[in-house]
Design a protein around this motif. Structure first.
Motif, mmCIF file in Angstrom:
data_model
loop_
_atom_site.group_PDB
_atom_site.id
_atom_site.type_symbol
_atom_site.label_atom_id
_atom_site.label_comp_id
_atom_site.label_asym_id
_atom_site.label_seq_id
_atom_site.Cartn_x
_atom_site.Cartn_y
_atom_site.Cartn_z
ATOM 1 N N GLU A 1 -6.391 5.825 -4.113
ATOM 2 C CA GLU A 1 -6.869 6.115 -2.761
ATOM 3 C C GLU A 1 -7.994 5.197 -2.305
ATOM 4 N N LYS A 2 -8.625 4.488 -3.236
ATOM 5 C CA LYS A 2 -9.741 3.618 -2.877
ATOM 6 C C LYS A 2 -9.435 2.160 -3.222
ATOM 7 N N VAL A 3 -9.781 1.284 -2.278
ATOM 8 C CA VAL A 3 -9.619 -0.160 -2.478
ATOM 9 C C VAL A 3 -10.957 -0.826 -2.189
ATOM 10 N N CYS B 1 0.803 -1.228 0.000
ATOM 11 C CA CYS B 1 0.000 0.000 0.000
ATOM 12 C C CYS B 1 0.834 1.276 0.000
ATOM 13 N N GLU B 2 2.042 1.226 0.530
ATOM 14 C CA GLU B 2 2.875 2.434 0.573
ATOM 15 C C GLU B 2 3.310 2.883 -0.818
ATOM 16 N N GLU C 1 -6.279 -0.541 10.159
ATOM 17 C CA GLU C 1 -5.190 0.282 10.688
ATOM 18 C C GLU C 1 -4.119 0.536 9.641
ATOM 19 N N LYS C 2 -3.797 -0.489 8.855
ATOM 20 C CA LYS C 2 -2.785 -0.318 7.807
ATOM 21 C C LYS C 2 -3.313 0.577 6.693
ATOM 22 N N ALA C 3 -4.574 0.411 6.347
ATOM 23 C CA ALA C 3 -5.174 1.252 5.312
ATOM 24 C C ALA C 3 -5.159 2.718 5.734
ATOM 25 N N ASP C 4 -5.489 2.975 6.988
ATOM 26 C CA ASP C 4 -5.481 4.352 7.492
ATOM 27 C C ASP C 4 -4.080 4.947 7.438
ATOM 28 N N SER C 5 -3.074 4.138 7.751
ATOM 29 C CA SER C 5 -1.698 4.644 7.737
ATOM 30 C C SER C 5 -1.228 4.954 6.321
#
Length: 360
Positions: free
Chosen positions: A142-144, A136-137, A261-265
């Motif tokens: 922006e959308k999944v 994701c980095e 949590e990972k998506a938010d980061s």
């Protein structure tokens, strides 16, 4: 005598060359191997920029991949806003022509976007989460949108991507695929021949296909008396007892939390969609309570709401009623994947969900 030997040798060589060219032009083989590979964490992902021939029931299905571990059904457009799609073989479009996959139909309906279909066969909740964590980095989008299927929770059970220890999720690693025949690919001569000759690849494939009737992937002899001729209507996993089910549901819930949590980061907006291919929430269907997916979908909305994740559940959509009643009409013969009509049904169900997501 020597002349006869030369003549026979030349005849055999000439015949092999003819066979090689016939295969190359009329039945090209997958000299590059399977269309998926394992990354450093053991996660199976689509090979980039690859063309694969899947032959089944006398038909050939061609899969082409792009730069993002994705199946492509439309030419890539860098100008369009990109939306990442994750899912399993249903979303991938297994054994469907490009135009018949529901992702292709979505692309036609929303041409101002480009849907990156990175779905992979046999994926489940653990795999979606691991993919987000791994990549994701580097995302440009922006959308999944993640498409849940009928055994996404069951697949968490036999995945080693994450472990549940003392109420916490611990990252794991999926072991390297180690079927009995893989070791032979490491021999230099075999590797050169099998990755360059369509005839050698064809022969090797036939040997492996035949061997699967006799021995399992570990090279052990199959006891035919223990085999069951089960008809699989959809992917599912049945556990041993209620305790296992409860533990798996808890593990799945914590994996969803980790995913969020990972998506938010990574500043990603995550959305989940379930097509309703099997209505696990309908009590009259008398599902096996040891099927963890049954238990999960009954409380899925509450789970996703608790993590502020948009979840679209189409279990009771009228479009899916006949699919649940007459499933054989909507799956590929001798296979449980959606056929052309089944894929159309899924598209009709999810298109409104997709439009809402695109407008958020």
């Amino acid at each position: 005598m020597f002349k006869k030997f030369l003549l026979v040798s030349f005849s055999i060589l000439f015949s092999l060359i003819i066979c090689e060219f016939l295969l190359r032009f009329f039945m090209p083989q997958n000299v590059g191997g399977y269309f998926m590979r394992q990354n450093e964490n053991g996660l199976w992902i689509i090979k980039n920029n690859y063309k694969y021939y899947d032959r089944f029931n006398g038909k050939t299905y061609i899969y082409r991949s792009g730069d993002f571990n994705n199946r492509i059904t439309h030419e890539y457009s860098s100008k369009n806003k990109k939306i990442l799609l994750l899912g399993d073989s249903f979303t991938f479009g297994f054994r469907l022509k490009d135009k018949d996959t529901y992702v292709s139909k979505l692309q036609n309906l929303f041409p101002q976007y480009y849907f990156i279909n990175s779905a992979s066969p046999n994926w489940g909740l653990s795999d979606y989460t691991k993919y987000i964590e791994n990549y994701c980095e580097n995302f440009e989008w922006e959308k999944v949108i993640i498409f849940l299927n009928t055994d996404d929770i069951g697949r968490v059970y036999y995945s080693n991507q994450y472990w549940l220890e003392n109420g916490q999720i611990i990252p794991g690693n999926q072991g390297k695929f180690n079927a009995w025949y893989v070791k032979y690919y490491d021999y230099p001569l075999i590797k050169i021949l099998i990755t360059n000759s369509h005839l050698i690849r064809f022969t090797a494939t036939k040997i492996v296909d035949f061997s699967r009737k006799k021995i399992n992937l570990m090279g052990e002899k199959i006891n035919k008396d223990t085999l069951k001729d089960e008809i699989i209507l959809y992917p599912q996993k049945i556990l041993k007892n209620k305790s296992e089910v409860d533990k798996l549901i808890k593990k799945s819930e914590l994996i969803i939390k980790r995913l969020k949590e990972k998506a938010d980061s990574c500043d990603l907006d995550i959305y989940f969609i379930y097509s309703g291919w099997v209505n696990f929430r309908k009590n009259e269907n008398n599902f096996n309570e040891l099927n963890p997916n049954v238990n999960f979908f009954k409380s899925a909305q509450l789970i996703f709401d608790s993590y502020n994740i948009k979840f679209f559940d189409n279990s009771f959509d009228p479009e899916m009623r006949d699919v649940n009643l007459n499933r054989h009409n909507y799956i590929i013969q001798y296979d449980h994947h959606p056929n052309k009509i089944g894929s159309e049904k899924i598209f009709n169900v999810i298109k409104d969900d997709i439009e809402k997501i695109l407008n958020y």
